[in-house]
Design a protein around this motif. Sequence first.
Motif, short mmCIF file in Angstrom:
data_model
loop_
_atom_site.label_atom_id
_atom_site.label_comp_id
_atom_site.label_asym_id
_atom_site.label_seq_id
_atom_site.Cartn_x
_atom_site.Cartn_y
_atom_site.Cartn_z
N LEU A 1 0.83 -1.20 0.00
CA LEU A 1 0.00 0.00 0.00
C LEU A 1 0.87 1.26 0.00
O LEU A 1 1.89 1.34 0.68
N GLY A 2 0.45 2.23 -0.79
CA GLY A 2 1.20 3.47 -0.91
C GLY A 2 2.32 3.40 -1.93
O GLY A 2 3.03 4.40 -2.14
N ARG A 3 2.50 2.24 -2.55
CA ARG A 3 3.58 2.06 -3.53
C ARG A 3 3.03 2.16 -4.95
O ARG A 3 1.86 1.83 -5.21
N THR A 4 3.88 2.54 -5.87
CA THR A 4 3.58 2.38 -7.29
C THR A 4 3.88 0.93 -7.65
O THR A 4 4.96 0.41 -7.36
N VAL A 5 2.88 0.28 -8.25
CA VAL A 5 3.02 -1.15 -8.53
C VAL A 5 2.60 -1.45 -9.97
O VAL A 5 1.89 -0.66 -10.62
N ARG A 6 3.07 -2.58 -10.44
CA ARG A 6 2.58 -3.13 -11.69
C ARG A 6 1.90 -4.46 -11.39
O ARG A 6 2.52 -5.33 -10.77
N ALA A 7 0.66 -4.58 -11.78
CA ALA A 7 -0.09 -5.82 -11.59
C ALA A 7 -0.10 -6.60 -12.89
O ALA A 7 -0.66 -6.13 -13.89
N GLN A 8 0.54 -7.77 -12.88
CA GLN A 8 0.50 -8.65 -14.04
C GLN A 8 -0.75 -9.50 -13.94
O GLN A 8 -0.87 -10.33 -13.03
N LEU A 9 -1.70 -9.30 -14.84
CA LEU A 9 -3.01 -9.94 -14.75
C LEU A 9 -3.10 -11.12 -15.71
O LEU A 9 -2.32 -11.22 -16.67
N PRO A 10 -4.06 -12.01 -15.47
CA PRO A 10 -4.28 -13.11 -16.42
C PRO A 10 -4.54 -12.57 -17.82
O PRO A 10 -5.11 -11.50 -17.99
N GLY A 11 -4.10 -13.32 -18.81
CA GLY A 11 -4.29 -12.89 -20.19
C GLY A 11 -3.24 -11.90 -20.66
O GLY A 11 -3.48 -11.13 -21.59
N ASP A 12 -2.09 -11.89 -20.00
CA ASP A 12 -0.97 -11.01 -20.39
C ASP A 12 -1.33 -9.53 -20.35
O ASP A 12 -0.80 -8.72 -21.10
#
Length: 288
Positions: free
Chosen positions: A238-249
Motif C-alpha cells: 500500500l502506498g507504492r507504485t506497482v505493476r499488476a501482471q493480470l491473467p491474459g498477459d
Amino acid sequence: MTPRDGSDANDSRWADLDRPPLNSAALRRGLVREGALWSAVDVVPRTGSTNSDLVALAAAGKATEGAVLVAEEQSAGRGRLDRQWTAPARSGLFFSVLLRPSEVPVARWGWLPLLTGVAVATGLSRAAGVDTALKWPNDVLVTVGGEERKAGGILAERAGDDGVVVGVGINVTLRAEELPVPQAGSLALAGAVSTDRDPLLRGVLRSVEQWYGTWREAGGDPGLSGLQEAYAAGCATLGRTVRAQLPGDRSIVGEAVAVDGDGRLVIATGEGVQQPVGAGDIVHLRPA
C-alpha cells in the motif's frame, strides 16, 4: 494421520548441527490440547508437498480440522502461480493446516491466506525479533541489507466442499549462498534473535489460531474482526507504485491505495480509475 517423529529419521538429518530436526512430541504437547484449534501435529522427514498430502488426507477422511502437517524437506513445494519452493532440509518451516470454517460464508474464505499472512508476520515478529511486512496478497517480507526480501509465502487450496488447506513456507536459516534467487531472504539474514524452529513454529501456529478464532467469531467479516485493518497496517504494497501482471498477459500500473472488503488490492491508475485486482502478480516499482 499417523504421527511420525523427526527424531527417528536417518542419521544424515544430524549432518548439519546448525539445523537440528524439529521435536514433534514437544510440538504436540505445546499445541494439541482440549479446546484448542490444533487437533494433530505430524512431522515427516521429507515429502513432495505438505499441501498436496493434507488435501489427500482430508479427502480420504483421515484429517480433521486443525490438522497440521510439517515437512523437514519438500521436493515439490509450490507457491502461487505454480512457482516452485525449494530449500535445504531443516532450513525453514514448511507446513500446511486444515481449516473448516463452516460458520463463515464461502464468499469470505478468500480472506484465509491474508489472515494467515497477518498471523505469520505477527508470530515471526514476536518469536524471531525481526521486522516483517506483507506484499499483497501473501508474501512475507524481511529486510536484508536495507532491501526488502521475500522470506516466506502462503498458498491456500480447497479441500473438498467444506475445507481449505493453507500451506506456509518460511526461510529460517538459509544462508546467502543458498538463496534460490537474489530477491529471496531468510530470518537469519534479517538478523533474527532466534532461529530455533520449534518456538518459531509454535509462535506462528498460536498466532494463526488466535486470528482464525477472532475471524470465525465475526462470521468472517474482515472489518468486524479487525483483519482488514491489521492487514493494511502490515502491507508494504500500500502506498507504492506497482505493476499488476493480470491473467491474459494484461497489466495495470498505478498506486496501490487500499485492500477492499473482498481482500482485493485497489490500484489507482493514472487515468483516475480505481481498479480492484483479485488475482495477479504484483511488482513493487519504487521503494517505500
